[in-house]
Design an enzyme around this catalytic site. Structure first.
Site, PDB file in Angstrom:
ATOM      1  CE1 TYR A  99      -3.996   1.971   0.582  1.00 55.11           C
ATOM      2  CE2 TYR A  99      -3.023   2.696   2.651  1.00 55.11           C
ATOM      3  CZ  TYR A  99      -4.010   2.805   1.694  1.00 55.11           C
ATOM      4  OH  TYR A  99      -4.995   3.746   1.836  1.00 55.11           O
ATOM      5  CG  ASN A 119      -0.795   9.462   1.327  1.00 61.07           C
ATOM      6  OD1 ASN A 119      -0.057   9.538   2.296  1.00 61.07           O
ATOM      7  ND2 ASN A 119      -2.097   9.273   1.427  1.00 61.07           N
ATOM      8  CG  ASN A 174      -3.701   5.820   4.497  1.00 60.09           C
ATOM      9  OD1 ASN A 174      -4.678   5.242   4.037  1.00 60.09           O
ATOM     10  ND2 ASN A 174      -2.677   6.183   3.742  1.00 60.09           N
ATOM     11  NE  ARG A 214      -5.656  12.499  -5.750  1.00 54.39           N
ATOM     12  CZ  ARG A 214      -6.277  11.970  -4.705  1.00 54.39           C
ATOM     13  NH1 ARG A 214      -7.342  12.523  -4.210  1.00 54.39           N
ATOM     14  NH2 ARG A 214      -5.843  10.838  -4.144  1.00 54.39           N
ATOM     15  CG  ASP A 263     -10.841   5.627   0.539  1.00 61.68           C
ATOM     16  OD1 ASP A 263     -11.293   5.590   1.700  1.00 61.68           O
ATOM     17  OD2 ASP A 263      -9.685   5.276   0.252  1.00 61.68           O
ATOM     18  CG  ASP A 264      -9.341   9.750  -2.663  1.00 64.98           C
ATOM     19  OD1 ASP A 264      -8.314   9.363  -2.090  1.00 64.98           O
ATOM     20  OD2 ASP A 264      -9.792   9.211  -3.696  1.00 64.98           O
ATOM     21  CE  LYS A 304      -6.839   3.640  -1.279  1.00 63.56           C
ATOM     22  NZ  LYS A 304      -6.841   4.487  -0.086  1.00 63.56           N
ATOM     23  CD  GLU A 344      -9.098   5.369  -2.979  1.00 58.83           C
ATOM     24  OE1 GLU A 344      -9.937   4.734  -2.325  1.00 58.83           O
ATOM     25  OE2 GLU A 344      -8.435   6.315  -2.503  1.00 58.83           O
ATOM     26  CG  ASP A 345      -6.355   7.834  -5.567  1.00 63.05           C
ATOM     27  OD1 ASP A 345      -6.937   8.261  -4.549  1.00 63.05           O
ATOM     28  OD2 ASP A 345      -5.236   7.315  -5.524  1.00 63.05           O
TER      29      ASP A 345
HETATM   30  O1  LIG Z   1      -4.115   5.729  -0.757  1.00 63.60           O
HETATM   31  C1  LIG Z   1      -3.782   6.319   0.291  1.00 63.60           C
HETATM   32  O2  LIG Z   1      -2.776   6.052   0.923  1.00 63.60           O
HETATM   33  C2  LIG Z   1      -4.685   7.382   0.839  1.00 63.60           C
HETATM   34  C3  LIG Z   1      -5.484   7.969  -0.236  1.00 63.60           C
HETATM   35  O3  LIG Z   1      -6.598   7.566  -0.494  1.00 63.60           O
HETATM   36  C4  LIG Z   1      -4.850   8.953  -1.116  1.00 63.60           C
HETATM   37  O4  LIG Z   1      -3.794   9.486  -0.793  1.00 63.60           O
HETATM   38  O5  LIG Z   1      -5.431   9.198  -2.182  1.00 63.60           O
HETATM   39 MG   LIG Z   2      -7.066   7.834  -2.538  1.00 62.31          MG
END
Ligand SMILES: O=C([O-])CC(=O)C(=O)O
Ligand SMILES: [Mg+2]
Length: 639
Positions: A187, A495, A539, A240, A353-354, A258, A330-331
């Protein structure tokens, strides 16, 4: 209705059957997935079986090679997993095949050197393995020894991915028993580097790639995935990735990482997890020019073309897996993240999640920090650097919790939070030009350009970095925080490590050991003036596995903000006095399975309370129930 071996099945129990399940000759001990068929629900069973066998012969090298294959009617443990989160959905027939070499090549059922003498005899493994029999524990020990020999984090990552593809149960046992050491490998931060290099390290599909080329065919694409009963999907469009920007199709490492935490930390069965990367192109020039880039070589589709692909995906998922499949966004880049959440939040079981996972984890850290700095939430003042998904998501959850605690309206509680973005402090005079998600945070103030000046003028008690840009909490910024706060609370959330606003060492030394510090990426303990400081990892990995488990065990159909608040409270409650005495505002990851069960229980309780749960009746003790539902990586014995 049709009948098989004396059992009646509704016709529609066949309509979703799109995979053949192959089991050992000794009845239902280990199924294997080898071929794909899509029979109609109303067809006659014998025709189905015939067609299925025909297709299996055509599609499956395993079957062709194996002349000992037999078909057995009946219903069995078709998923072969150890979790009560399984629905009681059954497949009306099973196939038996000999195992042997193909068994060793199947990561779901392979045990490597741990196959017993009896299993080696009965499953045609003789001669395929050296004589020794290892137990699971010895395998873990050996693997850890091997991993520790790699100095380069990416080598460890690749070794872990190889293991996951070779022996899934060993992978999860290793990860669960060494979570603090291995989390940074599978991770954040290593997964960031893995995404940057995903093109060259790609070996085998770990999830589904759905690109513009698949437009109009997404339902079919979902059927190509070998698992049929999916409970959690993590999806990204790679725009992103962490604070690393647009990595296009190579963002796949994120959903894969994840979801491995969903299993290791939250106990969701691996076969229920589906990583997805939506590929609409990339605007990353370097990748577009990279001859080894694995994604669509075009600039990102936007507008209608993008919306249509996403819409097709969301509908196909619901149609294939039902309305209780959890979809974690996510992202995604800000401009899509907020819109997608708003668009699908009322029709699907989704969360971002973000925006929401990070918010929940940071709120938990703040609640724990209050034990150290004193005062209640409403007495604190928050300043964010970065007003995107994480920043505004956290701010909103803080305002919600404050509003719950004090009874003050949200418009009032939001005033305790200020934000700085790339153009400076967000103030009312900038309102017209602000993106919609920043507007609630535009308060009356003169314009301020620099973060350090905003810190000096606003005098926050809590400083939160969520801009995705590293090294922005300079010495001056941290020192300013330490001038008017006895114990400045500082979160450097971006991160991976390279994007962290400051390091743990900087936070402690520049604040002369007074900072309460947490970061998104892990930092090693720091020694300052003879004292050792251990910082927490704020996190979202603390939250999403337990949140997901809670949603699944309650059969929730929507995610509600109150569930995120419940998750925060549950996490904060896990921070012990002993942790706090060390300045830690998060509990150690070593206890994460227990923590996840508690989070899940609180989330599930909220789902029942809000009338959003469909799994009835509500279990009496939700913590015990959550624990009983969790996947265990212990080997099963193959009779
Ligand atoms: O993935 C991770 O460590 C935390 C997160 O969701 C990000 O930074 O986008
Ligand atoms: Mg993320």
């Amino acid at each position: 209705m049709f009948s098989l071996n004396g059992t009646n099945f509704p016709n529609d129990s066949l309509s979703g059957v799109s995979r053949c399940l192959i089991q050992s000759r000794k009845k239902v001990s280990f199924p294997m997935v080898v071929a794909s068929v899509s029979p109609n629900g109303d067809r006659n069973v014998s025709v189905l079986m015939e067609n299925t066998l025909k297709e299996m012969k055509e599609n499956s090298p395993v079957i062709e090679k194996d002349s000992k294959s037999t078909v057995t009617g009946g219903v069995g443990d078709v998923y072969g997993e150890d979790s009560a989160t399984e629905d009681q959905t059954i497949t009306p027939w099973n196939f038996s095949v000999a195992s042997g070499y193909s068994l060793l090549r199947n990561p779901h059922y392979n045990k490597g050197l741990a196959f017993s003498e009896k299993e080696r005899d009965s499953h045609y493994l003789r001669g395929l393995l050296p004589p020794v029999v290892f137990n699971h524990e010895l395998q873990v020990k050996k693997l850890m020894n091997n991993l520790r020999q790699y100095d380069v984090p990416l080598q460890r990552y690749m070794a872990m991915m190889d293991l996951q593809e070779r022996n899934e149960r060993l992978f999860y046992k290793l990860l669960m028993e060494n979570v603090e050491e291995l989390l940074p490998v599978v991770y954040t931060p290593t997964v960031g580097e893995a995404c940057q290099k995903y093109g060259s390290i790609f070996r085998r599909p770990q999830g589904l790639f759905i690109s513009l080329k698949e437009k109009g065919k997404i339902l079919e694409v979902l059927k190509n995935w070998p698992e049929k009963k999916i409970q959690v999907i993590v999806v990204t469009d790679g725009e992103r990735i962490l604070g690393l920007g647009d990595l296009g199709c190579q963002g796949m490492g994120i959903p894969v990482g994840k979801l491995s935490l969903y299993t290791a930390l939250g106990g969701i069965r691996p076969s229920s997890c589906l990583p997805v990367t939506i590929d609409v192109g990339t605007n990353n020039e370097k990748l577009l020019k990279d001859e080894f880039y694995i994604g669509l070589r075009q600039r990102r589709a936007r507008g209608q073309e993008y919306a249509e692909l996403l819409d097709e995906f969301m509908s196909a998922v619901k149609q294939t897996y039902g309305e209780k499949v959890l979809i974690q966004f996510e992202d995604f880049a800000n401009h899509n993240a907020f819109d997608l959440l708003a668009k699908y939040g009322t029709s699907h079981l989704v969360f971002n999640d973000d925006i929401q996972g990070t918010a929940s984890v940071v709120l938990a850290g703040i609640m724990a920090a209050l034990n150290l700095v004193g005062g209640n939430l409403a007495q604190h003042k928050f300043l964010f650097l970065g007003a995107g998904e994480a920043g505004t998501g956290i701010a909103e959850l803080i305002a919600l919790e404050m509003s719950k605690q004090t009874g003050a309206p949200l418009e009032e509680t939001r005033k305790r939070t200020w934000m700085v973005d790339s153009k400076g402090l967000i103030v009312r005079s900038r309102m017209e030009s602000l993106q919609h998600f920043k507007r609630p945070w535009a308060h009356d103030h003169e314009p301020v350009k620099e973060l350090v000046n905003a810190v000096k003028l606003i005098k926050p008690t809590v400083l939160i970095g969520s801009s995705g840009t590293g090294k922005t909490f300079t010495k001056e910024v941290v020192q300013a925080m330490a001038t008017f706060n006895k114990k400045p609370v500082i979160f450097a959330l971006s991160n991976p490590t390279s994007q962290s606003e400051c390091t743990a060492e900087e936070a402690y030394t520049w604040s002369e050991g007074r900072a309460i510090f947490a970061s998104g990426s892990p930092f090693a303990p720091v020694e300052y003036k003879g004292k050792v400081f251990v910082s927490g990892q704020g996190n979202n990995a603390y939250i999403f596995p337990g949140l997901g488990l809670g949603l699944i065990i309650s059969g929730a159909i929507r995610v509600h903000d109150d569930m995120l608040l419940a998750a925060s409270e549950a996490l904060a409650a896990e921070v012990s006095q002993e942790n706090l005495e060390k300045g830690l505002i998060y509990p150690p990851f070593a206890n994460i399975r227990k923590i996840s069960a508690h989070i899940a229980a609180k989330v599930a309780a909220k789902a029942y309370e809000l009338g959003l749960a469909t799994r009835l009746p509500q279990p009496e003790n939700l913590v015990t129930y959550a624990e009983s539902c969790m996947y265990s990586p212990s080997y099963r014995s193959y009779r």
